[in-house]
Structures are given as C-alpha cells and as structure tokens.
Design an enzyme around this catalytic site. Structure first.
Site, PDB file in Angstrom:
ATOM      1  N   LEU A   8     -18.363  61.056 -70.158  1.00 37.94           N
ATOM      2  CA  LEU A   8     -18.033  60.148 -69.072  1.00 37.94           C
ATOM      3  C   LEU A   8     -18.579  60.721 -67.774  1.00 37.94           C
ATOM      4  O   LEU A   8     -18.704  61.935 -67.624  1.00 37.94           O
ATOM      5  CB  LEU A   8     -16.514  59.977 -68.939  1.00 37.94           C
ATOM      6  CG  LEU A   8     -15.779  59.301 -70.097  1.00 37.94           C
ATOM      7  CD1 LEU A   8     -14.274  59.364 -69.857  1.00 37.94           C
ATOM      8  CD2 LEU A   8     -16.230  57.856 -70.251  1.00 37.94           C
ATOM      9  N   ASN A 191     -22.468  63.660 -62.390  1.00 34.63           N
ATOM     10  CA  ASN A 191     -23.496  64.630 -62.767  1.00 34.63           C
ATOM     11  C   ASN A 191     -22.943  66.038 -62.962  1.00 34.63           C
ATOM     12  O   ASN A 191     -23.674  67.029 -62.824  1.00 34.63           O
ATOM     13  CB  ASN A 191     -24.628  64.654 -61.732  1.00 34.63           C
ATOM     14  CG  ASN A 191     -25.235  63.287 -61.506  1.00 34.63           C
ATOM     15  OD1 ASN A 191     -25.548  62.575 -62.473  1.00 34.63           O
ATOM     16  ND2 ASN A 191     -25.379  62.896 -60.241  1.00 34.63           N
ATOM     17  N   ARG A 192     -21.650  66.111 -63.262  1.00 33.07           N
ATOM     18  CA  ARG A 192     -20.975  67.402 -63.468  1.00 33.07           C
ATOM     19  C   ARG A 192     -21.014  68.288 -62.226  1.00 33.07           C
ATOM     20  O   ARG A 192     -20.862  69.499 -62.306  1.00 33.07           O
ATOM     21  CB  ARG A 192     -21.558  68.143 -64.672  1.00 33.07           C
ATOM     22  CG  ARG A 192     -21.391  67.404 -66.001  1.00 33.07           C
ATOM     23  CD  ARG A 192     -19.913  67.196 -66.333  1.00 33.07           C
ATOM     24  NE  ARG A 192     -19.695  66.624 -67.657  1.00 33.07           N
ATOM     25  CZ  ARG A 192     -19.441  65.347 -67.893  1.00 33.07           C
ATOM     26  NH1 ARG A 192     -19.404  64.483 -66.876  1.00 33.07           N
ATOM     27  NH2 ARG A 192     -19.214  64.915 -69.108  1.00 33.07           N
ATOM     28  N   MET A 193     -21.205  67.659 -61.056  1.00 30.25           N
ATOM     29  CA  MET A 193     -21.191  68.394 -59.783  1.00 30.25           C
ATOM     30  C   MET A 193     -19.770  68.360 -59.219  1.00 30.25           C
ATOM     31  O   MET A 193     -19.519  67.858 -58.127  1.00 30.25           O
ATOM     32  CB  MET A 193     -22.188  67.761 -58.814  1.00 30.25           C
ATOM     33  CG  MET A 193     -23.643  67.839 -59.276  1.00 30.25           C
ATOM     34  SD  MET A 193     -24.322  69.486 -59.032  1.00 30.25           S
ATOM     35  CE  MET A 193     -24.528  69.462 -57.250  1.00 30.25           C
TER      36      MET A 193
END
Length: 217
Positions: A8, A191-193
C-alpha cells in the site's frame, strides 16, 4: 504464501519536526484522541516487548490504561511470563500501530510496579466477572489440562463472589508503568519516505526536558 506483490502507499498524513509540541506526552494524547475520534478499534491496545534473564525477547498485546506525566500504565498478573521478564530485566518497549491512520508509536523505558492502592482502585472498577477471571488466571501462562478446569474454577469463584459482592484484589495482580525514556512517532508517507520523529529524555537537564530529531525512514 508469497506477499512480495502486496503493498500500500501511505498518504494520509505528515509529521513536521518543526511543529511538534515540546512534550511527547502532548503528541501522544493528541494522536490517541484522534484515533478514538476516527473509531480505530481499541486504539489503546499495544504490543509489549520484554526480555528476561534468558535474553529471549517476548511480545504480546496488552491494554494501555493511563497516560501519566512520566509514562504509560497497564495492568497484568505479576506472576505471568511478562512479570517474570520484568523482574529480571526492568526495561520494556511498547508499540501502537493504527493502520487506519497509517501511524505507529514506539515507547521505550524502564518499568516498575505502580502503587498497590492505585492498582486496587482500578481492579474494583473492572466488570465483576473480569475480577473473577483474574483469580482464575493464576499462575497466568501456567499449564492447564483442559478448558473445563478453567470453567469449573470460574463457576466456583462466581459462587464464592456473587454479582454485586466485592471481589478482593489479588496480591499477584496490579499495574506497571513504563517510564518513558524514548518515544518515536511514525507517520506513513508515499514511496516509503516515512516521517519519523523521536523524542529523547535529556539526561543532562530536568526530567521534563526533551530533545527531538528526525530519523531516516
């Protein structure tokens, strides 16, 4: 089973280091209130990790019951596996994860029993049958031959302590407080940031002083 294609994108919020409050407890209470308002199911449920003298970590779900000026409080059987861990190693970490808000909170610190009178006062607030159940779970995590033994013990205790009659607070049951030394707030981002802000108790200042820093995701 392969979950490598399951993912997700977290895009529900952000966490800015420049705008967080000076005290982590203010942010903890704010996030908890928001989780309750958003109808997160049991937002006060937390994973509690302990490690005893055997150096083997153990984790389970417990329920947060109070946020104090110095930490967080939960209640349990002192003679349980977690109680034994705590007796051998008075350090613990708790984790809240609220998928609906894409947030986590990690709390680390030393852990100690709270005042017995406070534990007793909370015990008497519990539903009657939950009070009875605390006596059945002795020793908690101990082996029992079958469920029928538990049910028979519960029925006998219900007979001994009928509804509306006081149930004594067990000496083996009560509260612990994790006195917070570090607390990390995690907000999922695209974006997993992810945003990660950690509060550390300032050991060179007063007990109410905290420093914050941003961590890489």
């Amino acid at each position: 089973m392969d979950f490598t294609d399951q993912r997700l994108s977290y895009e529900k919020g952000m966490l800015d280091q420049q705008s967080v409050p000076e005290s982590p407890f203010e942010l903890l209470k704010g996030w908890m209130s928001e989780a309750i308002a958003q109808n997160v199911q049991e937002p006060y449920a937390m994973s509690l990790a302990t490690c005893g003298a055997d150096n083997k970590p153990s984790v389970r779900i417990v329920l947060l019951r109070e946020v104090t000026e110095t930490g967080i409080v939960f209640y349990t059987n002192y003679e349980s596996a977690k109680g034994q861990d705590i007796a051998e190693n008075p350090n613990a970490e708790a984790l809240f994860f609220w998928h609906e808000l894409e947030r986590q909170i990690r709390i680390s610190g030393s852990i100690a029993k709270i005042d017995a009178d406070k534990s007793a006062a909370y015990f008497q607030k519990r539903p009657h049958d939950s009070q009875v159940g605390a006596w059945v779970s002795q020793p908690q995590s101990g082996e029992v031959s079958n469920r029928e033994v538990m049910e028979q013990t519960f029925a006998q205790l219900q007979s001994d302590y009928p509804e509306n009659s006081p149930v004594p607070t067990p000496e083996f049951w009560g509260g612990y407080e994790i006195r917070v030394e570090k607390i990390e707030f995690w907000q999922g981002r695209a974006n997993r940031m992810h945003d990660r802000i950690v509060y550390m108790r300032d050991q060179n200042s007063s007990s109410s002083a905290w420093t914050t820093k941003r961590l890489l995701p």
